[in-house]
Scaffold this active site. Structure first.
Site, PDB file in Angstrom:
ATOM      1  N   SER A  16       0.832  -1.197   0.000  1.00 31.66           N
ATOM      2  CA  SER A  16       0.000   0.000   0.000  1.00 31.66           C
ATOM      3  C   SER A  16       0.871   1.254   0.000  1.00 31.66           C
ATOM      4  O   SER A  16       1.963   1.257   0.590  1.00 31.66           O
ATOM      5  CB  SER A  16      -0.857  -0.019   1.266  1.00 31.66           C
ATOM      6  OG  SER A  16      -1.456   1.228   1.464  1.00 31.66           O
TER       7      SER A  16
ATOM      8  N   TYR B 117      -1.698  -0.324  10.537  1.00 34.42           N
ATOM      9  CA  TYR B 117      -1.933  -1.029   9.275  1.00 34.42           C
ATOM     10  C   TYR B 117      -0.727  -0.864   8.343  1.00 34.42           C
ATOM     11  O   TYR B 117      -0.211  -1.846   7.787  1.00 34.42           O
ATOM     12  CB  TYR B 117      -3.203  -0.479   8.610  1.00 34.42           C
ATOM     13  CG  TYR B 117      -3.352  -0.882   7.164  1.00 34.42           C
ATOM     14  CD1 TYR B 117      -3.618  -2.198   6.815  1.00 34.42           C
ATOM     15  CD2 TYR B 117      -3.221   0.065   6.141  1.00 34.42           C
ATOM     16  CE1 TYR B 117      -3.745  -2.570   5.484  1.00 34.42           C
ATOM     17  CE2 TYR B 117      -3.357  -0.294   4.811  1.00 34.42           C
ATOM     18  CZ  TYR B 117      -3.614  -1.613   4.489  1.00 34.42           C
ATOM     19  OH  TYR B 117      -3.731  -1.982   3.170  1.00 34.42           O
TER      20      TYR B 117
ATOM     21  N   LYS C 104       2.092  -3.676   6.716  1.00 28.62           N
ATOM     22  CA  LYS C 104       2.426  -3.838   5.287  1.00 28.62           C
ATOM     23  C   LYS C 104       3.930  -3.664   5.076  1.00 28.62           C
ATOM     24  O   LYS C 104       4.562  -4.402   4.315  1.00 28.62           O
ATOM     25  CB  LYS C 104       1.651  -2.826   4.447  1.00 28.62           C
ATOM     26  CG  LYS C 104       0.174  -3.144   4.323  1.00 28.62           C
ATOM     27  CD  LYS C 104      -0.052  -4.376   3.459  1.00 28.62           C
ATOM     28  CE  LYS C 104      -1.494  -4.816   3.426  1.00 28.62           C
ATOM     29  NZ  LYS C 104      -1.721  -6.058   2.720  1.00 28.62           N
TER      30      LYS C 104
HETATM   31  P1  NAD Z   1     -10.943  -7.127   0.840  1.00 28.90           P
HETATM   32  O1  NAD Z   1     -11.210  -7.085   2.313  1.00 28.90           O
HETATM   33  O2  NAD Z   1     -12.083  -6.961  -0.086  1.00 28.90           O
HETATM   34  O3  NAD Z   1     -10.144  -8.449   0.466  1.00 28.90           O
HETATM   35  C1  NAD Z   1      -9.331  -9.136   1.369  1.00 28.90           C
HETATM   36  C2  NAD Z   1      -9.711 -10.609   1.299  1.00 28.90           C
HETATM   37  O4  NAD Z   1      -8.910 -11.337   2.235  1.00 28.90           O
HETATM   38  C3  NAD Z   1     -11.181 -10.859   1.658  1.00 28.90           C
HETATM   39  O5  NAD Z   1     -11.762 -11.726   0.712  1.00 28.90           O
HETATM   40  C4  NAD Z   1     -11.107 -11.500   3.039  1.00 28.90           C
HETATM   41  O6  NAD Z   1     -12.187 -12.374   3.287  1.00 28.90           O
HETATM   42  C5  NAD Z   1      -9.767 -12.220   2.965  1.00 28.90           C
HETATM   43  N1  NAD Z   1      -9.168 -12.460   4.283  1.00 28.90           N
HETATM   44  C6  NAD Z   1      -9.061 -11.592   5.320  1.00 28.90           C
HETATM   45  N2  NAD Z   1      -8.462 -12.193   6.368  1.00 28.90           N
HETATM   46  C7  NAD Z   1      -8.172 -13.464   5.974  1.00 28.90           C
HETATM   47  C8  NAD Z   1      -7.561 -14.574   6.605  1.00 28.90           C
HETATM   48  N3  NAD Z   1      -7.130 -14.515   7.878  1.00 28.90           N
HETATM   49  N4  NAD Z   1      -7.419 -15.718   5.898  1.00 28.90           N
HETATM   50  C9  NAD Z   1      -7.864 -15.818   4.622  1.00 28.90           C
HETATM   51  N5  NAD Z   1      -8.469 -14.801   3.974  1.00 28.90           N
HETATM   52  C10 NAD Z   1      -8.614 -13.638   4.642  1.00 28.90           C
HETATM   53  O7  NAD Z   1      -9.840  -5.985   0.572  1.00 28.90           O
HETATM   54  P2  NAD Z   1      -9.241  -5.451  -0.798  1.00 28.90           P
HETATM   55  O8  NAD Z   1      -9.585  -4.012  -0.887  1.00 28.90           O
HETATM   56  O9  NAD Z   1      -9.564  -6.356  -1.914  1.00 28.90           O
HETATM   57  O10 NAD Z   1      -7.696  -5.522  -0.448  1.00 28.90           O
HETATM   58  C11 NAD Z   1      -6.883  -6.626  -0.815  1.00 28.90           C
HETATM   59  C12 NAD Z   1      -5.470  -6.380  -0.313  1.00 28.90           C
HETATM   60  O11 NAD Z   1      -5.003  -5.143  -0.837  1.00 28.90           O
HETATM   61  C13 NAD Z   1      -5.357  -6.278   1.210  1.00 28.90           C
HETATM   62  O12 NAD Z   1      -4.166  -6.926   1.612  1.00 28.90           O
HETATM   63  C14 NAD Z   1      -5.259  -4.790   1.437  1.00 28.90           C
HETATM   64  O13 NAD Z   1      -4.538  -4.493   2.613  1.00 28.90           O
HETATM   65  C15 NAD Z   1      -4.513  -4.316   0.197  1.00 28.90           C
HETATM   66  N6  NAD Z   1      -4.771  -2.901  -0.136  1.00 28.90           N
HETATM   67  C16 NAD Z   1      -6.054  -2.469  -0.304  1.00 28.90           C
HETATM   68  C17 NAD Z   1      -6.285  -1.118  -0.582  1.00 28.90           C
HETATM   69  C18 NAD Z   1      -7.688  -0.585  -0.744  1.00 28.90           C
HETATM   70  O14 NAD Z   1      -7.877   0.631  -0.600  1.00 28.90           O
HETATM   71  N7  NAD Z   1      -8.692  -1.387  -1.056  1.00 28.90           N
HETATM   72  C19 NAD Z   1      -5.219  -0.236  -0.713  1.00 28.90           C
HETATM   73  C20 NAD Z   1      -3.925  -0.717  -0.559  1.00 28.90           C
HETATM   74  C21 NAD Z   1      -3.713  -2.076  -0.269  1.00 28.90           C
END
Ligand code: NAD
Ligand code: UDP
Length: 340
Positions: free
Chosen positions: A126, A150, A154
């Site tokens: 991120s 958070y 990361k």
């Molecule tokens: P999201 O919450 O929609 O997807 C994360 C997925 O991981 C979900 O399907 C959830 O059920 C699964 N998950 C969570 N904990 C788990 C566990 N212990 N075991 C197995 N599965 C688990 O979020 P997203 O927006 O799709 O983000 C995906 C990744 O990208 C994350 O790592 C997030 O930190 C990173 N990210 C997201 C953003 C954003 O703004 N959306 C920005 C930067 C980084």
């Protein structure tokens, strides 16, 4: 034979769009997800869109046993590691949950991949890892100094992956530092479906426009930006999904650890986003300016050169497409995946 990609968190917002892009690029995909923040319906809809099957394991990245069994059975060529917790406020209140899921979960995945002898991976990092800007745009050489729990999880996971690569000559990793992912697939069948009150700007605006919430709170209008409201670099999730396909190709080709920003390089303020959404949806988005949100930065955006040079990837979708596709998804699914 199609190459096999193991996708943790593949049912989530970014994961589901990436699974769609991987299937269209003819990869064989296996999703590992505990559905903590997602629905299996997202994967069923991806199958409807592509006609391609998706192997799925309901499992938890905190469990070495779950991960090892799934990796051993699938024998991936590479993994994409989306699974994690992502709410900044919650990370301050529940740091141990965040370190266990985001850092220990990453260690577990690397161990499972090691055991299988498959050492290629793409990691969801991120822009939060940079912290307060020393200069803008953020490039990948900017100091890493996250200002919340958070972001620290990361940054730590990045360090773990980098050290793992250094220790194993055949290991390859791409750390993708996302800016602000928004939008939805053009079909309107998959999209962002936050549970409860959305933390992020775009899903909140979409819920106001569709009538689920009364008005948006604009967190501060006294920042040093064009109109005083916070400025971010929004990236269409379908462009982000393509960046993952490019990153998978890259890690499959060569070992070593690298990082790339994934953004457009263009800052958009909260007011500009409200106006763009109103134009795309033909709805009013009532708002009220309130105090700044604690811990928010005024402005940041990406340098996109490295992603272009290293991944051969550039964003293609503009702000209008980000808003129009979000609106299309929101209108078709006013209650997200809960409607079926
Ligand atoms: P999201 O919450 O929609 O997807 C994360 C997925 O991981 C979900 O399907 C959830 O059920 C699964 N998950 C969570 N904990 C788990 C566990 N212990 N075991 C197995 N599965 C688990 O979020 P997203 O927006 O799709 O983000 C995906 C990744 O990208 C994350 O790592 C997030 O930190 C990173 N990210 C997201 C953003 C954003 O703004 N959306 C920005 C930067 C980084
Ligand atoms: N924001 C806002 N109202 C909201 C949610 C967000 O004004 O209900 C602002 C926030 O202050 C920031 C921008 O919108 O300037 C993007 O916030 P978001 O939480 O989506 O992303 P992040 O702050 O993590 O970059």
């Amino acid at each position: 034979m199609a190459q096999r990609i193991f996708v943790t968190g593949g049912a989530g917002f970014i994961g589901s769009h990436t699974v769609l892009a991987l299937l269209r690029a003819r990869y064989d995909v296996h999703v590992f997800d505990n559905f903590h923040n997602s629905s299996p319906r997202a994967l069923r809809r991806v199958t409807e869109l592509t006609g391609a099957p998706i192997g799925t394991t309901e499992g938890d990245v905190r469990s070495m046993r779950d991960l090892s069994a799934a990796v051993d059975a699938f024998r991936p060529d590479a993994a994409i590691h989306f699974a994690g917790l992502k709410a900044v406020g919650e990370s301050e209140a529940e740091p141990l949950e965040y370190y266990t899921t985001n850092v220990q979960g990453t260690v577990n995945l690397l161990r499972a991949m090691d055991k299988q002898g498959s050492r290629r991976m793409v990691f969801s990092s991120s822009a939060t890892v940079y912290g307060t800007p020393s200069y803008l745009p953020f490039d990948e050489a900017h100091p890493i100094n996250p200002s919340n729990t958070y972001g620290r999880t990361k940054a730590m996971a990045e360090t773990v992956i980098r050290d793992w690569c250094h220790a194993n000559g055949d290991a390859g990793a791409m750390l993708l530092r996302y800016f602000n992912p928004v939008g939805a697939d053009e079909s309107g069948r998959i999209g962002e479906d936050p549970t409860g009150r959305p933390d992020n700007l775009m899903p909140f605006i979409a819920q106001v426009a569709v009538g689920r919430r009364q008005k948006l709170s604009v967190f501060g209008d006294d920042y040093d930006t064009r109109d005083g409201t916070g400025e971010r670099d929004y990236i269409h999730v379908s462009d982000l999904a393509r960046a993952h396909v490019a990153a998978v190709e890259r890690v499959l080709e060569r070992p070593g650890c690298d990082s790339c920003n994934v953004g457009t390089g263009q800052g958009v303020t909260v007011m500009e986003m409200i106006r763009a959404f109103e134009r795309a949806s033909n709805r009013r988005v009532p708002y009220k300016v309130v105090d700044r949100r604690a811990g928010d930065l005024g402005s940041y955006y990406a340098s996109t050169e490295r992603a272009r040079d290293v991944l051969g990837w550039s964003p293609e979708m503009d702000l209008h497409e980000m808003c129009a596709s979000t609106w299309n998804w929101q209108q078709q699914n006013p209650n997200g995946y809960r409607d079926g």
